[in-house]
Design a protein around this motif. Structure first.
Motif, PDB file in Angstrom:
ATOM      1  N   GLU A   1      18.953  23.954  -7.364  1.00 33.86           N
ATOM      2  CA  GLU A   1      17.641  23.251  -8.053  1.00 33.86           C
ATOM      3  C   GLU A   1      17.824  21.881  -8.104  1.00 33.86           C
ATOM      4  N   LEU A   2      18.753  21.158  -8.483  1.00 31.82           N
ATOM      5  CA  LEU A   2      18.697  19.717  -8.557  1.00 31.82           C
ATOM      6  C   LEU A   2      18.914  19.058  -7.399  1.00 31.82           C
ATOM      7  N   LEU A   3      19.597  19.720  -6.254  1.00 37.37           N
ATOM      8  CA  LEU A   3      19.651  19.176  -5.045  1.00 37.37           C
ATOM      9  C   LEU A   3      18.348  19.326  -4.257  1.00 37.37           C
ATOM     10  N   GLY A   4      17.534  20.176  -4.645  1.00 31.00           N
ATOM     11  CA  GLY A   4      16.165  20.374  -4.363  1.00 31.00           C
ATOM     12  C   GLY A   4      15.259  19.321  -4.380  1.00 31.00           C
ATOM     13  N   GLU A   5      15.514  18.550  -5.723  1.00 33.05           N
ATOM     14  CA  GLU A   5      14.810  17.418  -6.037  1.00 33.05           C
ATOM     15  C   GLU A   5      15.352  16.054  -5.343  1.00 33.05           C
ATOM     16  N   GLY A   6      16.460  16.205  -4.610  1.00 36.44           N
ATOM     17  CA  GLY A   6      17.145  15.127  -4.222  1.00 36.44           C
ATOM     18  C   GLY A   6      18.420  14.842  -3.926  1.00 36.44           C
ATOM     19  N   ASP A   7      18.995  14.150  -3.255  1.00 33.49           N
ATOM     20  CA  ASP A   7      20.549  14.164  -3.100  1.00 33.49           C
ATOM     21  C   ASP A   7      21.020  13.499  -4.112  1.00 33.49           C
ATOM     22  N   LYS A   8      22.071  14.129  -4.655  1.00 27.81           N
ATOM     23  CA  LYS A   8      22.887  13.715  -5.579  1.00 27.81           C
ATOM     24  C   LYS A   8      24.387  13.618  -5.610  1.00 27.81           C
TER      25      LYS A   8
ATOM     26  N   LEU B   1      25.230  15.048 -10.930  1.00 24.78           N
ATOM     27  CA  LEU B   1      25.130  16.430 -11.246  1.00 24.78           C
ATOM     28  C   LEU B   1      25.618  16.836 -12.512  1.00 24.78           C
ATOM     29  N   GLN B   2      26.906  16.294 -12.908  1.00 21.96           N
ATOM     30  CA  GLN B   2      27.530  16.790 -13.966  1.00 21.96           C
ATOM     31  C   GLN B   2      26.730  16.181 -15.164  1.00 21.96           C
TER      32      GLN B   2
ATOM     33  N   LYS C   1      21.794  22.075   2.938  1.00 19.79           N
ATOM     34  CA  LYS C   1      21.682  22.110   4.490  1.00 19.79           C
ATOM     35  C   LYS C   1      20.385  22.418   4.887  1.00 19.79           C
ATOM     36  N   ASP C   2      19.804  23.201   4.207  1.00 20.14           N
ATOM     37  CA  ASP C   2      18.482  23.886   4.468  1.00 20.14           C
ATOM     38  C   ASP C   2      17.549  23.872   3.519  1.00 20.14           C
ATOM     39  N   PRO C   3      16.395  23.049   3.487  1.00 18.31           N
ATOM     40  CA  PRO C   3      15.625  23.130   2.343  1.00 18.31           C
ATOM     41  C   PRO C   3      14.811  24.388   2.070  1.00 18.31           C
ATOM     42  N   MET C   4      14.792  25.336   2.818  1.00 19.77           N
ATOM     43  CA  MET C   4      14.337  26.747   2.551  1.00 19.77           C
ATOM     44  C   MET C   4      15.072  27.615   1.588  1.00 19.77           C
ATOM     45  N   ILE C   5      16.257  26.699   1.131  1.00 17.58           N
ATOM     46  CA  ILE C   5      16.815  27.336  -0.148  1.00 17.58           C
ATOM     47  C   ILE C   5      16.125  27.298  -1.498  1.00 17.58           C
ATOM     48  N   ILE C   6      15.159  26.258  -1.286  1.00 15.87           N
ATOM     49  CA  ILE C   6      14.295  26.144  -2.565  1.00 15.87           C
ATOM     50  C   ILE C   6      13.182  27.271  -2.466  1.00 15.87           C
TER      51      ILE C   6
END
Length: 117
Positions: free
Chosen positions: A26-33, A38-39, A76-81
């Motif tokens: 979910e957090l990576l869906g907002e942008g790379d980190k 993330l911690q 790797k694939d934004p469809m995860i979101i």
């Protein structure tokens, strides 16, 4: 061919089967980190976040790119979101069904019982 697809799906969903991994996605869906970001966002120890990122990398769900002394993680694939949004909708549908059932039970308990002669 169908069996291969079923195995892929099973392995894919196993990779998603941890609350911390879901939160990371979910957090990576907002942008790379990076791991430190993330911690901080999940309020977890570095080792826990790193372990979950390893699982997600091994299943090709996220990728990491080294930038200086940090590794930046991305989906790797934004469809995860979209998949997670569908899962949330399914949860909400089940919740609505459960609330409806509970309301019906409550109504049944409140109805006065009339004795039969």
């Amino acid at each position: 061919m169908n069996l291969e697809m079923q195995r892929f799906k099973a392995e894919f969903f196993k990779a998603l089967a941890h609350p911390l991994r879901i939160r990371i996605l979910e957090l990576l869906g907002e942008g790379d980190k990076n791991v430190n970001e993330l911690q901080t966002l999940v309020g977890s120890e570095g080792s826990a976040v790193s372990q979950q990122l390893q699982v997600l990398r091994a299943k090709n769900i996220v990728s990491g790119t080294k930038e200086g002394n940090k590794v930046i993680y991305t989906l790797k694939d934004p469809m995860i979101i979209e998949l997670l949004a569908v899962a949330k909708q399914i949860f909400n549908n089940h919740l609505v069904d459960t609330i409806t059932i509970l309301d019906k039970f409550k109504e049944d308990e409140e109805e006065p019982v009339t004795p039969k002669n």
